[in-house]
Design an enzyme around this catalytic site. Structure first.
Site, PDB file in Angstrom:
ATOM      1  N   ASP A  88      -6.457   4.354 -12.604  1.00 52.97           N
ATOM      2  CA  ASP A  88      -5.574   5.092 -11.709  1.00 52.97           C
ATOM      3  C   ASP A  88      -5.111   6.323 -12.477  1.00 52.97           C
ATOM      4  O   ASP A  88      -4.534   6.203 -13.557  1.00 52.97           O
ATOM      5  CB  ASP A  88      -4.397   4.187 -11.314  1.00 52.97           C
ATOM      6  CG  ASP A  88      -3.593   4.739 -10.152  1.00 52.97           C
ATOM      7  OD1 ASP A  88      -3.587   5.967  -9.959  1.00 52.97           O
ATOM      8  OD2 ASP A  88      -2.945   3.929  -9.454  1.00 52.97           O
ATOM      9  N   ASP A  99      -2.858  11.818  -6.877  1.00 54.44           N
ATOM     10  CA  ASP A  99      -2.794  10.452  -7.432  1.00 54.44           C
ATOM     11  C   ASP A  99      -3.999   9.720  -6.839  1.00 54.44           C
ATOM     12  O   ASP A  99      -4.144   9.675  -5.616  1.00 54.44           O
ATOM     13  CB  ASP A  99      -1.453   9.862  -6.975  1.00 54.44           C
ATOM     14  CG  ASP A  99      -1.233   8.408  -7.363  1.00 54.44           C
ATOM     15  OD1 ASP A  99      -2.063   7.844  -8.075  1.00 54.44           O
ATOM     16  OD2 ASP A  99      -0.197   7.855  -6.922  1.00 54.44           O
ATOM     17  N   HIS A 159       2.532   5.935  -0.824  1.00 53.81           N
ATOM     18  CA  HIS A 159       3.797   6.663  -0.887  1.00 53.81           C
ATOM     19  C   HIS A 159       3.596   8.120  -0.561  1.00 53.81           C
ATOM     20  O   HIS A 159       2.511   8.666  -0.749  1.00 53.81           O
ATOM     21  CB  HIS A 159       4.378   6.532  -2.298  1.00 53.81           C
ATOM     22  CG  HIS A 159       3.372   6.810  -3.386  1.00 53.81           C
ATOM     23  ND1 HIS A 159       3.203   8.042  -3.952  1.00 53.81           N
ATOM     24  CD2 HIS A 159       2.419   6.007  -3.956  1.00 53.81           C
ATOM     25  CE1 HIS A 159       2.224   7.987  -4.845  1.00 53.81           C
ATOM     26  NE2 HIS A 159       1.718   6.761  -4.861  1.00 53.81           N
ATOM     27  N   HIS A 167       6.651   9.347  -6.335  1.00 56.23           N
ATOM     28  CA  HIS A 167       6.977   8.411  -5.259  1.00 56.23           C
ATOM     29  C   HIS A 167       8.166   8.989  -4.513  1.00 56.23           C
ATOM     30  O   HIS A 167       9.314   8.834  -4.931  1.00 56.23           O
ATOM     31  CB  HIS A 167       7.294   7.021  -5.806  1.00 56.23           C
ATOM     32  CG  HIS A 167       6.084   6.324  -6.348  1.00 56.23           C
ATOM     33  ND1 HIS A 167       6.018   4.968  -6.539  1.00 56.23           N
ATOM     34  CD2 HIS A 167       4.881   6.800  -6.732  1.00 56.23           C
ATOM     35  CE1 HIS A 167       4.823   4.648  -7.024  1.00 56.23           C
ATOM     36  NE2 HIS A 167       4.118   5.746  -7.163  1.00 56.23           N
ATOM     37  N   GLU A 196      -3.082   3.550  -1.024  1.00 57.37           N
ATOM     38  CA  GLU A 196      -3.669   2.802  -2.136  1.00 57.37           C
ATOM     39  C   GLU A 196      -3.716   1.298  -1.904  1.00 57.37           C
ATOM     40  O   GLU A 196      -2.875   0.554  -2.411  1.00 57.37           O
ATOM     41  CB  GLU A 196      -2.958   3.118  -3.449  1.00 57.37           C
ATOM     42  CG  GLU A 196      -1.449   3.020  -3.433  1.00 57.37           C
ATOM     43  CD  GLU A 196      -0.865   3.397  -4.799  1.00 57.37           C
ATOM     44  OE1 GLU A 196      -1.351   2.877  -5.818  1.00 57.37           O
ATOM     45  OE2 GLU A 196       0.068   4.205  -4.840  1.00 57.37           O
ATOM     46  N   GLU A 292      -7.616   4.496  -4.321  1.00 59.34           N
ATOM     47  CA  GLU A 292      -6.510   5.351  -3.861  1.00 59.34           C
ATOM     48  C   GLU A 292      -6.978   6.787  -3.685  1.00 59.34           C
ATOM     49  O   GLU A 292      -7.755   7.297  -4.495  1.00 59.34           O
ATOM     50  CB  GLU A 292      -5.369   5.310  -4.900  1.00 59.34           C
ATOM     51  CG  GLU A 292      -4.192   6.211  -4.560  1.00 59.34           C
ATOM     52  CD  GLU A 292      -3.024   6.071  -5.542  1.00 59.34           C
ATOM     53  OE1 GLU A 292      -3.247   5.619  -6.684  1.00 59.34           O
ATOM     54  OE2 GLU A 292      -1.895   6.425  -5.145  1.00 59.34           O
TER      55      GLU A 292
END
Ligand code: MN
Ligand code: MN
Length: 307
Positions: A88, A99, A159, A167, A196, A292
Site C-alpha cells: 500500500d 493512495d 475514505h 483520511h 479499498e 485500492e
C-alpha cells in the site's frame, strides 16, 4: 475549467502517474528472499526522485497482517516463498494525495482470495458516480467478496482525501450492513476518494497487532514542553503533517536508530504524535488481500488516478 482547478487536477494526475510506476517497481522487485526495508527505501526513493513525496510510509503487510506494517530502520524482514503481501503506497504533489494498493501473492492457494479483492474494487468503481450512496459502494464490495466464499474486512474502510489530509471527511465502508445507518453520505462529483476492499478467509475483522511503525504528528508542543518542542523541531521539516516512518528520519551521520526511537517514544507518551499499530486479522491463521485506487468522482462515473 478555471486555472486553479486545472492546476490541482494536474498535480493529482502527476501523483497518480508516479504511484502507478511505483506499483510496477513493487511488482518487479518483490520476490521471495528480498528484504522489505530495501524495497520500501527503493520505492519511496523513486517517489521522491520523481518530484513527489510519499503520502505515508510504504506498507508491506504480510499474510495475516492487513495493513500498517511498514519496514523499520534496517528491518531484517524478508519475503517468504509462500507470502501474500499487501503493498500500500502513495505519492503526493504539493499535498494532493493519492493512495493505492496491490496484493503480490506467491501462494497459489490464495489466488482466489487475491482475485476477489480486485474484483470487489472493480465492481465498486463500476457503480461510482455523482450521488451514489457510500453504503451502495460498500454493499457491492461485500456482495462480490461473500459470493466467492470470503469475508470483507468490515472495520477497515475507504475514505475521502483532501489536501494534506489522507483520511478526511467521508468513509466508504467495505460492507453494506443496515446497521451502518450512520454512514449516510453520498459520493459527490469533484471530490477525491480512496476505495479499498480487503478480503479474508478469516472472520472479517482486524485487531491491533503488537508493533507500531507508522506515526503522525497530531499537535504542537505546549509552551512548557520545552524538551518536546526541541525534539519535534529536529524532525518536523522531514515528517510534516502526514504519516511518517522512523526510516524517514534515519540518517547515518546524525540520527542513529536508538536516538530516533527514544525521541519518538517521548513524543508519543506526550500525545504530540500518534502511532498506527499494525492491523492483523482476528483469526491468526487467516490471510488477507487488498486492492485500492484513488478516484475523482464525475457526473457519470469517475477518473481513476492510480491505474
Ligand atoms: Mn492505502
Ligand atoms: Mn487508503
Amino acid at each position: 475549467m478555471e486555472s486553479k482547478a486545472k492546476e490541482i487536477l494536474s498535480k493529482y494526475r502527476e501523483a497518480g502517474r508516479i504511484s502507478i510506476e511505483a506499483k510496477r517497481i513493487a511488482e518487479k522487485t518483490i520476490r521471495p528472499g528480498k528484504n522489505a526495508f530495501q524495497i520500501a527505501e527503493e520505492i519511496e526513493g523513486f517517489i521522491r526522485k520523481e518530484g513527489a513525496k510519499p503520502s505515508f510510509p510504504l506498507n508491506f503487510s504480510i499474510n495475516n497482517e492487513a495493513a500498517h506494517y511498514s519496514p523499520e530502520i534496517n528491518d531484517s524482514r524478508t519475503v517468504g516463498k509462500n507470502d501474500t503481501i499487501k503493498v500500500d503506497l502513495g505519492a503526493h504533489v504539493d499535498g494532493y494525495i493519492v493512495d493505492t494498493a496491490i496484493t503480490i501473492n506467491f501462494n497459489p492457494q490464495y489466488n482466489e482470495l487475491v482475485k476477489v479483492a480486485n474484483e470487489a474494487l472493480e465492481a465498486a468503481l463500476s457503480i461510482v458516480k455523482d450521488g451514489v450512496k457510500v453504503m451502495e459502494v460498500g454493499a457491492v464490495i461485500e456482495k462480490t467478496i461473500t459470493s466467492a466464499g470470503y469475508e470483507p474486512i468490515r472495520n477497515l474502510s475507504g475514505h475521502q482525501i483532501k489536501r494534506y489530509v489522507l483520511h478526511a471527511g467521508q468513509t466508504i465502508p467495505n460492507h453494506g450492513s443496515k446497521f451502518l445507518e450512520l454512514i449516510k453520505g453520498r459520493l459527490q462529483k469533484g471530490k477525491v476518494y480512496a476505495i479499498e476492499p480487503f478480503a479474508t478467509d478469516g472472520v472479517g475483522e482486524v485487531i491491533n497487532g503488537k508493533r507500531t511503525n507508522i506515526f503522525r504528528v497530531v499537535r504542537k508542543p505546549k509552551k512548557k514542553e520545552v524538551e518536546h518542542a526541541k525534539i519535534l523541531a529536529k524532525y518536523f521539516k522531514t515528517v510534516g503533517v502526514l504519516p511518517f516512518s522512523p526510516r524517514f528520519l534515519y540518517d547515518k551521520e546524525n540520527n542513529d536508530k536508538e536516538t530516533i526511537m527514544k525521541d519518538l517514544r517521548k513524543l508519543l507518551r506526550a500525545g504530540i504524535i500518534m502511532g498506527y499499530p499494525v492491523l492483523v486479522e482476528r483469526n491468526p491463521n487467516a490471510n488477507v488481500s487488498q486492492f485500492e485506487h484513488t478516484i475523482i468522482v464525475k457526473e457519470n462515473g469517475c477518473e481513476v488516478l492510480t491505474q
